[in-house]
Design a protein around this motif. Structure first.
Motif, PDB file in Angstrom:
ATOM      1  N   GLU A  49      -7.257  10.974  -4.191  1.00 52.57           N
ATOM      2  CA  GLU A  49      -7.875  12.260  -4.500  1.00 52.57           C
ATOM      3  C   GLU A  49      -6.825  13.383  -4.494  1.00 52.57           C
ATOM      4  OE1 GLU A  49     -11.124  13.029  -1.886  1.00 52.57           O
ATOM      5  OE2 GLU A  49     -12.270  11.265  -2.538  1.00 52.57           O
ATOM      6  N   LEU A  50      -5.941  13.286  -3.520  1.00 52.38           N
ATOM      7  CA  LEU A  50      -4.857  14.287  -3.453  1.00 52.38           C
ATOM      8  C   LEU A  50      -3.971  14.208  -4.680  1.00 52.38           C
ATOM      9  CD1 LEU A  50      -3.151  16.394  -1.939  1.00 52.38           C
ATOM     10  CD2 LEU A  50      -2.010  14.508  -0.750  1.00 52.38           C
ATOM     11  N   GLU A  51      -3.626  12.998  -5.083  1.00 52.34           N
ATOM     12  CA  GLU A  51      -2.771  12.818  -6.258  1.00 52.34           C
ATOM     13  C   GLU A  51      -3.436  13.381  -7.514  1.00 52.34           C
ATOM     14  OE1 GLU A  51      -0.773   9.253  -8.989  1.00 52.34           O
ATOM     15  OE2 GLU A  51      -1.720   8.772  -7.067  1.00 52.34           O
ATOM     16  N   SER A  52      -4.716  13.103  -7.679  1.00 51.69           N
ATOM     17  CA  SER A  52      -5.410  13.564  -8.882  1.00 51.69           C
ATOM     18  C   SER A  52      -5.575  15.078  -8.932  1.00 51.69           C
ATOM     19  CB  SER A  52      -6.791  12.902  -8.969  1.00 51.69           C
ATOM     20  OG  SER A  52      -7.604  13.306  -7.876  1.00 51.69           O
ATOM     21  N   SER A  53      -5.549  15.710  -7.751  1.00 50.90           N
ATOM     22  CA  SER A  53      -5.738  17.176  -7.704  1.00 50.90           C
ATOM     23  C   SER A  53      -4.427  17.931  -7.832  1.00 50.90           C
ATOM     24  CB  SER A  53      -6.436  17.574  -6.401  1.00 50.90           C
ATOM     25  OG  SER A  53      -5.638  17.265  -5.279  1.00 50.90           O
ATOM     26  N   LEU A  54      -3.304  17.240  -7.744  1.00 50.87           N
ATOM     27  CA  LEU A  54      -1.997  17.923  -7.846  1.00 50.87           C
ATOM     28  C   LEU A  54      -1.629  18.180  -9.313  1.00 50.87           C
ATOM     29  CD1 LEU A  54       0.042  15.976  -5.136  1.00 50.87           C
ATOM     30  CD2 LEU A  54      -0.708  18.364  -5.030  1.00 50.87           C
ATOM     31  N   ASN A 109       0.805  -1.219   0.000  1.00 51.70           N
ATOM     32  CA  ASN A 109       0.000   0.000   0.000  1.00 51.70           C
ATOM     33  C   ASN A 109       0.840   1.272   0.000  1.00 51.70           C
ATOM     34  OD1 ASN A 109      -2.444  -1.388  -0.042  1.00 51.70           O
ATOM     35  ND2 ASN A 109      -2.577  -1.487   2.195  1.00 51.70           N
ATOM     36  N   PHE A 110       2.141   1.137   0.278  1.00 52.77           N
ATOM     37  CA  PHE A 110       3.015   2.307   0.214  1.00 52.77           C
ATOM     38  C   PHE A 110       3.116   2.829  -1.212  1.00 52.77           C
ATOM     39  CE2 PHE A 110       4.129   1.885   4.553  1.00 52.77           C
ATOM     40  CZ  PHE A 110       4.827   3.028   4.923  1.00 52.77           C
ATOM     41  N   LYS A 111       2.732   1.995  -2.194  1.00 50.08           N
ATOM     42  CA  LYS A 111       2.746   2.447  -3.574  1.00 50.08           C
ATOM     43  C   LYS A 111       1.757   3.596  -3.787  1.00 50.08           C
ATOM     44  CE  LYS A 111       4.137  -2.078  -5.379  1.00 50.08           C
ATOM     45  NZ  LYS A 111       3.756  -3.256  -6.193  1.00 50.08           N
ATOM     46  N   LEU A 112       0.752   3.684  -2.888  1.00 50.40           N
ATOM     47  CA  LEU A 112      -0.203   4.794  -2.966  1.00 50.40           C
ATOM     48  C   LEU A 112       0.489   6.149  -2.804  1.00 50.40           C
ATOM     49  CD1 LEU A 112      -3.188   3.505  -0.787  1.00 50.40           C
ATOM     50  CD2 LEU A 112      -3.263   3.996  -3.242  1.00 50.40           C
ATOM     51  N   LEU A 113       1.583   6.141  -2.034  1.00 52.10           N
ATOM     52  CA  LEU A 113       2.278   7.394  -1.757  1.00 52.10           C
ATOM     53  C   LEU A 113       3.179   7.822  -2.903  1.00 52.10           C
ATOM     54  CD1 LEU A 113       3.379   6.745   1.952  1.00 52.10           C
ATOM     55  CD2 LEU A 113       1.225   7.708   1.100  1.00 52.10           C
ATOM     56  N   GLU A 114       3.531   6.882  -3.790  1.00 48.23           N
ATOM     57  CA  GLU A 114       4.496   7.178  -4.839  1.00 48.23           C
ATOM     58  C   GLU A 114       3.980   8.227  -5.821  1.00 48.23           C
ATOM     59  OE1 GLU A 114       5.657   3.511  -6.642  1.00 48.23           O
ATOM     60  OE2 GLU A 114       6.660   2.752  -4.827  1.00 48.23           O
ATOM     61  N   GLY A 115       2.693   8.154  -6.154  1.00 54.75           N
ATOM     62  CA  GLY A 115       2.138   9.127  -7.100  1.00 54.75           C
ATOM     63  C   GLY A 115       2.204  10.537  -6.550  1.00 54.75           C
ATOM     64  N   VAL A 116       1.832  10.697  -5.271  1.00 56.66           N
ATOM     65  CA  VAL A 116       1.899  12.015  -4.638  1.00 56.66           C
ATOM     66  C   VAL A 116       3.346  12.484  -4.550  1.00 56.66           C
ATOM     67  CG1 VAL A 116       1.456  13.302  -2.521  1.00 56.66           C
ATOM     68  CG2 VAL A 116      -0.217  11.619  -3.323  1.00 56.66           C
ATOM     69  N   ALA A 117       4.226  11.560  -4.160  1.00 58.93           N
ATOM     70  CA  ALA A 117       5.642  11.905  -4.024  1.00 58.93           C
ATOM     71  C   ALA A 117       6.238  12.315  -5.367  1.00 58.93           C
ATOM     72  CB  ALA A 117       6.408  10.727  -3.434  1.00 58.93           C
ATOM     73  N   ASP A 118       5.866  11.625  -6.428  1.00 63.12           N
ATOM     74  CA  ASP A 118       6.387  11.954  -7.758  1.00 63.12           C
ATOM     75  C   ASP A 118       5.972  13.363  -8.168  1.00 63.12           C
ATOM     76  OD1 ASP A 118       7.632   9.517  -8.020  1.00 63.12           O
ATOM     77  OD2 ASP A 118       6.006   8.593  -9.164  1.00 63.12           O
ATOM     78  N   LYS A 119       4.728  13.724  -7.904  1.00 69.03           N
ATOM     79  CA  LYS A 119       4.239  15.042  -8.315  1.00 69.03           C
ATOM     80  C   LYS A 119       4.824  16.165  -7.462  1.00 69.03           C
ATOM     81  CE  LYS A 119      -0.031  13.669 -10.589  1.00 69.03           C
ATOM     82  NZ  LYS A 119      -1.490  13.910 -10.725  1.00 69.03           N
TER      83      LYS A 119
END
Length: 309
Positions: free
Chosen positions: A304-309, A209-219
């Motif tokens: 949701e956070l990732e999609s809004s960044l 589930n840490f993969k969920l953080l990768e999208g936010v971290a990448d952006k």
């Protein structure tokens, strides 16, 4: 009065925490000298030589120092110690391994993890996981000090012109030898140097589930960290741990996802400039220090956070 700073590097690049340590050394007063011990580390020497406030760079270039084994470096530092009133190094994993040996060999008390210099013999440091602040005055002839990098601004890296002095002493311990290392390769910033960190806790549920953080971290161009609970649960490796027994960080933005906010974790990140917490438990301690808090299910909020960044 003069101060010797032991630099931390990988034989090609100076670690940022050394710049913060040099600032602390400048605040102590007197001449600031820096030891660069390694093998083929001329690029590091060049970097240190231009730091504003450094007047001399000692260069110990030998295969014995290539991997900077504490058993070897500590004895080299002791050989140089008689000319210095203070010996300082960053309070990193490397510094915490090295400097207690120096203090023991010099038979003095180490002053650990300072966050402020009040005078040449008086320093401020956190105790009880940062819940109290102690002011320590040392009467030792040589003050041996580790510096918490988050407590000091980085020294100006360009504009100085320090003299370079070659150190001829070669001291090798017969009790240990370097065998190999295993480095984790990552395109992300190093935790202790990142300006943005996204961390996950026990609430992540699993390592996958840490993969969920990768999208936010990448952006956000962020490093990814973790709480001790997540590391102890085996979700992620311990080099990602932020906290009292992990890495101390102070980024511009710290996003805590599924982290309750145990004292141990807060001690390592509460100096962050802006703290954002996402947790479904509205009573989680992390909200007491967060600048922005979102009470929500992380498995809905993070996408949701990732999609809004």
């Amino acid at each position: 009065m003069s101060v010797l700073v032991i630099s931390e590097h990988d034989n090609s690049t100076l670690k940022p925490a050394t710049l913060n340590t040099i600032t602390a050394a400048i605040e102590v007063g007197g001449d600031v000298h820096v030891l660069v011990a390694g093998k083929g580390s001329q690029s590091v020497v060049s970097q240190v030589s231009t730091i504003v406030g450094v007047s001399k760079v000692f260069v110990a270039d030998n295969a014995v120092y290539e991997h900077q084994l504490a058993e070897n470096i500590s004895k080299l530092v002791v050989e140089l110690a008689s000319d210095y009133s203070h010996i300082m190094t960053p309070a990193t994993t490397t510094g915490k391994n090295l400097l207690p040996r120096v203090a023991a060999l010099l038979d003095v008390a180490q002053i650990s993890d300072i966050i402020q210099v009040e005078s040449s013999d008086t320093f401020v440091r956190p105790v009880y996981a940062g819940n109290a602040i102690a002011t320590v005055k040392s009467t030792d002839v040589t003050k041996v000090i580790t510096v918490r990098s988050t407590g000091f601004d980085a020294a100006v890296p360009e504009g100085g012109n320090a003299n370079q002095v070659t150190v001829e002493q070669v001291i090798e311990s017969n009790k240990c030898r370097f065998v190999s290392d295993q480095l984790v390769e990552s395109d992300r910033p190093e935790l202790t140097a990142a300006s943005v960190i996204v961390s996950g806790g026990r609430g992540m549920g699993s390592g996958d589930n840490f993969k969920l953080l990768e999208g936010v971290a990448d952006k956000l161009g962020a490093a990814i960290g973790a709480s001790r609970a997540a590391v102890d649960a085996g979700f992620v490796p311990n080099d990602m741990q932020v906290g009292q027994t992990g890495k101390t960080v102070a980024p511009d933005l710290y996003v805590a996802v599924g982290i309750s906010g145990a004292i141990q974790h807060l001690a390592g990140m509460k100096d962050s400039k802006v703290i954002v917490a996402i947790n479904k438990d509205e009573d989680a301690p992390i909200f007491q220090i967060a600048d922005y808090g979102l009470v929500a299910d992380l498995f809905e909020a993070v996408p949701e956070l990732e999609s809004s960044l």
